[in-house]
Design a protein around this motif. Structure first.
Motif, PDB file in Angstrom:
ATOM      1  N   VAL A  50      -8.405   0.592 -18.338  1.00 17.56           N
ATOM      2  CA  VAL A  50      -7.515   0.103 -17.277  1.00 17.56           C
ATOM      3  C   VAL A  50      -8.161  -1.070 -16.557  1.00 17.56           C
ATOM      4  O   VAL A  50      -7.522  -2.098 -16.298  1.00 17.56           O
ATOM      5  N   ALA A  51      -9.449  -0.942 -16.236  1.00 21.63           N
ATOM      6  CA  ALA A  51     -10.146  -2.026 -15.542  1.00 21.63           C
ATOM      7  C   ALA A  51     -10.206  -3.285 -16.402  1.00 21.63           C
ATOM      8  O   ALA A  51     -10.011  -4.401 -15.909  1.00 21.63           O
ATOM      9  N   ALA A  52     -10.487  -3.130 -17.690  1.00 18.13           N
ATOM     10  CA  ALA A  52     -10.579  -4.287 -18.579  1.00 18.13           C
ATOM     11  C   ALA A  52      -9.262  -5.040 -18.656  1.00 18.13           C
ATOM     12  O   ALA A  52      -9.239  -6.267 -18.721  1.00 18.13           O
ATOM     13  N   PHE A  53      -8.160  -4.329 -18.654  1.00 15.08           N
ATOM     14  CA  PHE A  53      -6.855  -4.969 -18.756  1.00 15.08           C
ATOM     15  C   PHE A  53      -6.320  -5.429 -17.406  1.00 15.08           C
ATOM     16  O   PHE A  53      -5.593  -6.417 -17.320  1.00 15.08           O
ATOM     17  N   ALA A  54      -6.652  -4.718 -16.330  1.00 16.49           N
ATOM     18  CA  ALA A  54      -5.981  -4.949 -15.050  1.00 16.49           C
ATOM     19  C   ALA A  54      -6.774  -5.763 -14.051  1.00 16.49           C
ATOM     20  O   ALA A  54      -6.186  -6.467 -13.222  1.00 16.49           O
ATOM     21  N   ASN A  55      -8.093  -5.696 -14.066  1.00 16.81           N
ATOM     22  CA  ASN A  55      -8.868  -6.402 -13.060  1.00 16.81           C
ATOM     23  C   ASN A  55      -8.545  -7.891 -13.060  1.00 16.81           C
ATOM     24  O   ASN A  55      -8.264  -8.485 -14.107  1.00 16.81           O
ATOM     25  N   ALA A  56      -8.632  -8.495 -11.892  1.00 16.64           N
ATOM     26  CA  ALA A  56      -8.411  -9.940 -11.771  1.00 16.64           C
ATOM     27  C   ALA A  56      -9.468 -10.694 -12.569  1.00 16.64           C
ATOM     28  O   ALA A  56     -10.622 -10.270 -12.671  1.00 16.64           O
ATOM     29  N   GLN A  57      -9.073 -11.816 -13.134  1.00 11.97           N
ATOM     30  CA  GLN A  57     -10.002 -12.586 -13.948  1.00 11.97           C
ATOM     31  C   GLN A  57     -11.148 -13.150 -13.121  1.00 11.97           C
ATOM     32  O   GLN A  57     -12.245 -13.360 -13.637  1.00 11.97           O
ATOM     33  N   ALA A  58     -10.899 -13.384 -11.828  1.00  6.84           N
ATOM     34  CA  ALA A  58     -11.937 -13.929 -10.960  1.00  6.84           C
ATOM     35  C   ALA A  58     -12.698 -12.849 -10.202  1.00  6.84           C
ATOM     36  O   ALA A  58     -13.521 -13.160  -9.346  1.00  6.84           O
ATOM     37  N   ALA A  59     -12.435 -11.592 -10.492  1.00 10.01           N
ATOM     38  CA  ALA A  59     -13.111 -10.491  -9.797  1.00 10.01           C
ATOM     39  C   ALA A  59     -14.584 -10.444 -10.181  1.00 10.01           C
ATOM     40  O   ALA A  59     -14.979 -10.948 -11.239  1.00 10.01           O
ATOM     41  N   PRO A  60     -15.419  -9.846  -9.337  1.00  5.31           N
ATOM     42  CA  PRO A  60     -16.845  -9.712  -9.695  1.00  5.31           C
ATOM     43  C   PRO A  60     -17.047  -9.067 -11.058  1.00  5.31           C
ATOM     44  O   PRO A  60     -17.948  -9.446 -11.799  1.00  5.31           O
ATOM     45  N   VAL A  61     -16.226  -8.073 -11.362  1.00  7.56           N
ATOM     46  CA  VAL A  61     -16.178  -7.514 -12.711  1.00  7.56           C
ATOM     47  C   VAL A  61     -14.844  -7.955 -13.297  1.00  7.56           C
ATOM     48  O   VAL A  61     -13.795  -7.415 -12.962  1.00  7.56           O
ATOM     49  N   ALA A  62     -14.873  -8.954 -14.139  1.00  9.57           N
ATOM     50  CA  ALA A  62     -13.648  -9.605 -14.597  1.00  9.57           C
ATOM     51  C   ALA A  62     -12.823  -8.715 -15.498  1.00  9.57           C
ATOM     52  O   ALA A  62     -13.357  -7.917 -16.274  1.00  9.57           O
ATOM     53  N   GLY A  63     -11.509  -8.847 -15.381  1.00  5.84           N
ATOM     54  CA  GLY A  63     -10.574  -8.209 -16.291  1.00  5.84           C
ATOM     55  C   GLY A  63      -9.605  -9.245 -16.815  1.00  5.84           C
ATOM     56  O   GLY A  63      -9.648 -10.421 -16.429  1.00  5.84           O
ATOM     57  N   ALA A  64      -8.723  -8.820 -17.691  1.00  4.07           N
ATOM     58  CA  ALA A  64      -7.766  -9.743 -18.299  1.00  4.07           C
ATOM     59  C   ALA A  64      -6.597 -10.068 -17.380  1.00  4.07           C
ATOM     60  O   ALA A  64      -5.818 -10.977 -17.667  1.00  4.07           O
ATOM     61  N   GLN A  65      -6.430  -9.322 -16.283  1.00  3.75           N
ATOM     62  CA  GLN A  65      -5.368  -9.545 -15.299  1.00  3.75           C
ATOM     63  C   GLN A  65      -3.984  -9.517 -15.965  1.00  3.75           C
ATOM     64  O   GLN A  65      -3.111 -10.326 -15.674  1.00  3.75           O
ATOM     65  N   MET A  66      -3.796  -8.562 -16.857  1.00  4.62           N
ATOM     66  CA  MET A  66      -2.503  -8.384 -17.496  1.00  4.62           C
ATOM     67  C   MET A  66      -1.528  -7.751 -16.514  1.00  4.62           C
ATOM     68  O   MET A  66      -1.920  -6.996 -15.627  1.00  4.62           O
ATOM     69  N   ALA A  67      -0.243  -8.041 -16.661  1.00  5.94           N
ATOM     70  CA  ALA A  67       0.775  -7.380 -15.866  1.00  5.94           C
ATOM     71  C   ALA A  67       0.831  -5.901 -16.251  1.00  5.94           C
ATOM     72  O   ALA A  67       0.474  -5.532 -17.377  1.00  5.94           O
ATOM     73  N   VAL A  70       2.318  -5.026 -19.596  1.00  8.90           N
ATOM     74  CA  VAL A  70       1.473  -5.426 -20.724  1.00  8.90           C
ATOM     75  C   VAL A  70       0.289  -4.468 -20.849  1.00  8.90           C
ATOM     76  O   VAL A  70      -0.101  -4.080 -21.947  1.00  8.90           O
ATOM     77  N   GLN A  71      -0.260  -4.067 -19.704  1.00  7.50           N
ATOM     78  CA  GLN A  71      -1.314  -3.049 -19.728  1.00  7.50           C
ATOM     79  C   GLN A  71      -0.828  -1.783 -20.415  1.00  7.50           C
ATOM     80  O   GLN A  71      -1.550  -1.184 -21.223  1.00  7.50           O
ATOM     81  N   GLY A  72       0.397  -1.357 -20.095  1.00 10.03           N
ATOM     82  CA  GLY A  72       0.924  -0.119 -20.644  1.00 10.03           C
ATOM     83  C   GLY A  72       1.018  -0.138 -22.156  1.00 10.03           C
ATOM     84  O   GLY A  72       0.669   0.844 -22.824  1.00 10.03           O
ATOM     85  N   VAL A  73       1.469  -1.255 -22.716  1.00  8.91           N
ATOM     86  CA  VAL A  73       1.566  -1.377 -24.168  1.00  8.91           C
ATOM     87  C   VAL A  73       0.175  -1.313 -24.801  1.00  8.91           C
ATOM     88  O   VAL A  73      -0.047  -0.622 -25.806  1.00  8.91           O
ATOM     89  N   HIS A  74      -0.776  -2.007 -24.194  1.00 11.46           N
ATOM     90  CA  HIS A  74      -2.113  -2.045 -24.779  1.00 11.46           C
ATOM     91  C   HIS A  74      -2.881  -0.745 -24.583  1.00 11.46           C
ATOM     92  O   HIS A  74      -3.684  -0.351 -25.445  1.00 11.46           O
ATOM     93  N   LEU A  75      -2.656  -0.066 -23.469  1.00  4.80           N
ATOM     94  CA  LEU A  75      -3.297   1.237 -23.291  1.00  4.80           C
ATOM     95  C   LEU A  75      -2.822   2.246 -24.327  1.00  4.80           C
ATOM     96  O   LEU A  75      -3.588   3.129 -24.746  1.00  4.80           O
ATOM     97  N   ALA A  76      -1.570   2.133 -24.745  1.00  8.90           N
ATOM     98  CA  ALA A  76      -1.083   3.025 -25.790  1.00  8.90           C
ATOM     99  C   ALA A  76      -1.894   2.850 -27.063  1.00  8.90           C
ATOM    100  O   ALA A  76      -2.203   3.839 -27.767  1.00  8.90           O
ATOM    101  N   MET A  77      -2.259   1.615 -27.377  1.00 10.51           N
ATOM    102  CA  MET A  77      -3.094   1.378 -28.553  1.00 10.51           C
ATOM    103  C   MET A  77      -4.476   1.996 -28.381  1.00 10.51           C
ATOM    104  O   MET A  77      -4.987   2.687 -29.277  1.00 10.51           O
ATOM    105  N   VAL A  78      -5.084   1.752 -27.232  1.00  8.87           N
ATOM    106  CA  VAL A  78      -6.440   2.266 -27.000  1.00  8.87           C
ATOM    107  C   VAL A  78      -6.461   3.786 -27.045  1.00  8.87           C
ATOM    108  O   VAL A  78      -7.287   4.401 -27.730  1.00  8.87           O
TER     109      VAL A  78
END
Length: 452
Positions: A50-67, A70-78
């Protein structure tokens, strides 16, 4: 739930403390945390995903900042890959994907979970870069962090042969990425707007500018992604929105016009709901369900199956929800109320300056994406754990909580919240909740079933 549970030490207080420290913006998630122990590895890697897909790209721990959708579709794969990896070791249930090589009985479940999650996420992030949705530098930072977490999980794994577990996870991830190649993610589809009464227009516009492109397209391609479990994108398509000339439409119109306007007066409870259910529903419900799974004492295999059930349901619900938006392409309250004198209904009063309390998102009305997300996850959880009274706490990223006696009761609140926010007519919220319920039932009956 039909599985036998292994009780684990409760850690609700620890999870609640983490929630209080997390950022409360839509689409954000808490920073990555080191894996706790082999006993919670599936829960931990769900959090990392969730953090990898959702965190802001500019956050101290960067994420992909997906909507969130989009996170939901990709989490289903993971989560599908993680489940298959663990299930290939412990058995007892049907695999999500057929054809995985048999796993040695002594393989480490921890290593399998971490490797399946890491490798599936890496493939997803590579595709996001290739499609132009993510900068390679951001991808590299996320992948580096995932590798650090992977190394930590393997170092603490004491539940079997680590090298065998890694091989199992690699196989599950490779199978998932191969299965989902060419599935419609990041495709060319865009929502279509129109100038007739009732037709959707992009945010802030009263005329059509089709096709909207770039950052305002609302990731319309989600509508055309191949589903994970349901038979088709339109199997559980929402009903048509109420006709503009009906009393039902006028009633719903007046409700959101009165309660959902920027600056309108709400009761204390209405205001609390409106401010609470604005957070990313994938992150917020995910953290809440992980805490509940810990309270229930699920072992790693049960964690993996539960999270896969939820994620596959959520993924297919988002796909169905966006297909419904594409099918009906009807206007949202902000456009409808600004053009209320042109809708042909004498019972609606237009207000050219009306603005929703919460900014209106860039995609059509029916069905409510937020209620699709919440309903799918809550119904999947209720089907897994049972419909009896339960103590369930929804944990907002800013530390606030709301307590419920049943998972389904959360949906009643989110239906109302989206009206108080001015984002939907009631029928769109109810339709989203219905899609989530129906998809959850289908996934529960058709996927990851016991064998023997």
């Amino acid at each position: 739930m039909t599985t036998t549970q292994k009780r684990l030490p409760g850690r609700r207080a620890a999870v609640a403390t983490l929630a209080m420290l997390a950022v409360a913006t839509l689409g954000s998630a808490p920073p990555f945390a080191a894996a706790d122990s082999p006993d919670t590895v599936a829960l931990d890697w769900h959090e990392h995903a969730v953090a990898a897909f959702a965190n802001a790209q500019a956050a101290p721990v960067a994420g992909a900042q997906m909507a969130p959708y989009v996170q939901g579709v990709h989490l289903a794969m993971v989560q599908g890959a993680v489940y298959d990896a663990v299930n290939s070791i412990v058995g007892g249930y049907q695999p999500y994907l057929q054809g995985l090589p048999p796993a040695p009985a002594g393989a480490s479940e921890s290593a399998a979970v971490a490797t399946a999650a890491r490798d599936t996420m890496r493939g997803i992030l590579d595709q996001a870069v290739a499609s132009g949705a993510l900068a390679a530098t951001v991808r590299d930072a996320i992948v580096q962090r995932l590798q650090t977490l992977h190394d930590a999980t393997l170092a603490s794994a004491d539940d079997g042969d680590v090298s065998q577990g890694v091989a199992v996870g690699q196989a599950a991830a490779a199978a998932m990425l191969a299965e989902r190649a060419g599935d419609g993610r990041y495709g060319a589809f865009r929502f279509t707007c129109g100038d007739d009464p009732g037709q959707w227009r992009p945010v802030g516009q009263t005329v059509c500018t089709t096709p909207p492109t770039g950052p305002i397209d609302g990731s319309a391609w989600v509508a055309k992604v191949t589903p994970f479990v349901v038979d088709s994108n339109d199997q559980f398509l929402s009903k048509a929105p109420p006709a503009l000339n009906t009393g039902r439409y006028a009633k719903e119109y007046d409700e959101v016009r009165t309660l959902g306007a920027l600056g309108s007066v709400l009761t204390t409870e209405q205001a609390a709901l409106a401010s609470f259910y604005v957070a990313n529903p994938v992150d917020m419900m995910g953290r809440s369900l992980r805490a509940h799974a810990t309270e229930e004492g699920l072992d790693v295999a049960e964690q993996a199956r539960f999270l896969a059930k939820v994620a596959l349901t959520n993924g297919d619900t988002f796909i169905t929800c966006w297909e419904s938006k594409a099918e009906w392409s009807n206007w949202r309250p902000q456009t409808a109320i600004r053009l209320g004198d042109e809708d042909g209904n004498p019972r609606t009063v237009g207000d050219p300056g009306w603005t929703s309390r919460v900014p209106t998102p860039p995609y059509p009305e029916v069905a409510s994406g937020y209620n699709c997300a919440v309903s799918s996850q809550m119904n999947a959880a209720e089907l897994y754990f049972g419909s009896d009274r339960t103590d369930f706490t929804v944990m907002h990223p800013d530390g606030r909580t709301r307590d419920y006696d049943h998972f389904r009761d959360v949906v009643k609140d989110t239906v109302d919240a989206r009206i108080y926010q001015g984002l939907h007519f009631r029928s769109a919220d109810v339709d989203g909740a219905t899609i989530g319920r129906d998809v959850a039932r289908w996934v529960h009956e058709h996927a990851l079933q016991p064998v023997g």
